[in-house]
Design an enzyme around this catalytic site. Structure first.
Site: not given
Ligand code: AHR
Length: 496
Positions: A172, A291
């Site tokens: 990110e 994610e």
């Molecule tokens: O999964 C939790 C968090 O969400 C991770 O660390 C990050 O990559 C995202 O913002």
């Protein structure tokens, strides 16, 4: 409500890459400490791994697990987590405001992967660090020997290289909350250079470029176009991240989030193909949705700053969350021609399907089940779901199909599965599945989750939200008729 689905062998989206059923473990909260690793726990093995957790991870049949972050990785010094444990430093983790003891690191994770029958998707720090530390880690984990970093691994007791095949180029990097956040151009440059030297160290690896941190990111679209414009030739996938929550307690809009998810995926594919066209290259950029999940129940929960492994992001999921997770998974499969990797974020305790008590028991959250069903039965190829059903309007969208569905065909096992969420809170759906050229296939199982209040959730004492078996659906030649209860998750399995 009446619905129809038509399935044919030629109507194939693509072969499903099993890595679409991946997950994620970050050094965050109790994911590692008190989650997968808890020396002294009654179920811990000789390495301190909780075997009760490993058993459930195996039930989920997760082929790949992303590690060690997440936001954490953007400040991580991987060297802190290898070598004699007593010499490893404690560090402040600025991502989450906790203290990282480093008693668990790369080699422990790789051993855990072996025991959990899964592969590692390793992320490198491109926040506070760069290509040099990234290529050293590839040398440490993947080079056979006779070089500084590979010999260091051997001196740590690991003679054979781990051979990690899949690498994330940071995490990110567009987000202001990220240590070392970057502009798209700066990130594109560092990602390209990191990917190059990592691949020069081991030419068998694949790399994942960070896309936007979500569809809501201010720079979404531009970020992908710019960074891919720079790094396209060296990387293999671009990442997507997305979480949803029922913030306004409007279940119909909440379950319609997949309309937006679908649009998000479509847009990223378009950007990839735009760069492909601009570059006049034959190389197709695939997607790593590394994610995705529901995340909102635990926002702003208080914790002790700088403590080790406090309870963080411990969402307790309810029944409607399970329906959305099933719907999201179905949406990902509908794009399996481009999405080759996806990670349910995360795996244990932290926004996770598996929940443990430190020193105590374990339970399956509601979202465990749709993921388990799809990961176990949804292998092979995904079939284009030619589906007609009623639609609804809600505050967020219009014309949302009440049914979210996909079918899969495992040619080797001669098995098929239909996965379907009925989003209607009032109406059962009677779906006619026309099997066209699937000669001789008949249903043998209909599993569902239904009949719960949408806010019902599991706990260690009462994990009552779970699937149940239904009468086997009727088949009349090639027509299979299935009744799906209102507000339900359904799996219909067929075989020859
Ligand atoms: O999964 C939790 C968090 O969400 C991770 O660390 C990050 O990559 C995202 O913002």
């Amino acid at each position: 409500m009446k619905a129809k689905m038509t399935l044919a062998k030629e109507f194939i989206i693509d072969k499903i890459d099993n890595r679409i059923y991946g997950s994620f473990i970050e050094h965050l909260g109790r994911a590692v400490y008190g989650g997968i690793y808890e020396p002294g726990h009654p179920s811990a093995d000789e390495d301190g791994f909780r075997t009760d957790v490993i058993e459930l991870v195996k039930e989920l049949n997760v082929p790949i697990v992303r590690y060690p972050g997440g936001n954490f990785v953007s400040g991580y010094r991987w060297e802190d987590g290898v070598g004699p444990v007593e010499k490893r430093p404690k560090r402040l983790d600025l991502a989450w405001g906790t203290t990282e003891p480093n008693t668990f690191g790369t080699n422990e994770f790789m051993k855990w992967c072996q025991k959990a029958d899964t592969d590692c998707m390793m992320a490198v720090n491109l926040g506070t660090r760069g290509p040099e530390e990234a290529r050293n880690l590839v040398e440490y984990t993947n080079h056979k020997g006779n070089s500084y970093w590979s010999d260091l691994r051997k001196s740590h007791g690991f003679e054979e290289p781990w051979g990690i095949k899949l690498w994330c180029l940071g995490n990110e990097m567009d987000g202001a909350w990220q240590m070392g956040a970057k502009t798209a151009t700066d990130y594109g440059r560092i990602a390209l250079e990191a990917s190059k030297v990592m691949k020069w160290t081991d030419d068998s690896i694949e790399t994942v470029l960070c896309g936007s941190s979500s569809r809501n990111s201010m720079t979404f679209g531009e970020w992908e176009a710019t960074s891919l414009g720079i790094a396209y030739d060296s990387v293999d996938y671009v990442s997507l991240h997305q979480y949803y929550g029922n913030h306004s307690d409007d279940p119909m809009s909440y379950l319609a989030s997949t309309v937006e998810l679908d649009d998000f995926i479509h847009t990223v594919i378009c950007v990839c193909d735009f760069i492909k066209g601009k570059k006049k290259t034959k190389k197709v950029m695939n997607l790593s949705f590394d994610e995705w999940n529901v995340w909102y129940h635990s926002y702003n929960a208080p914790f002790d700053r700088w403590s080790i492994a406090p309870s963080l992001l411990e969402d307790i999921y309810n029944f409607e969350d399970a329906l959305l997770v099933g719907s999201m998974m179905i949406t990902l499969l509908r794009h399996c021609d481009r999405i080759k990797i996806a990670c349910l974020a995360q795996l244990v305790n932290v926004i996770a399907p598996i929940f443990t008590e430190t020193g105590g028991g374990i339970f399956k959250q509601t979202i465990f089940y749709p993921f388990e069903h799809m990961s176990n039965y949804g292998r092979g190829a995904a079939l284009i779901p030619i589906l007609t059903c009623d639609k609804y309007d809600c505050a967020a969208y219009t014309d949302v199909p009440y049914l979210e569905a996909i079918a899969t065909y495992d040619e080797e096992k001669e098995e098929m599965a239909v996965f379907c969420v009925n989003k209607s809170m009032d109406d059962s759906a009677v779906m006619e599945i026309n099997l066209l050229d699937f000669e001789g296939f008949t249903p043998f199982e209909h599993i569902s989750m239904d009949g719960y209040d949408r806010k019902d959730e599991n706990s260690i004492k009462n994990p009552f939200v779970k699937p149940h078996a239904n009468p086997v659906p009727e088949a009349d030649g090639k027509i299979v008729t299935v009744e799906m209860k209102p507000f339900s998750w359904n799996v219909i399995r067929l075989r020859k």
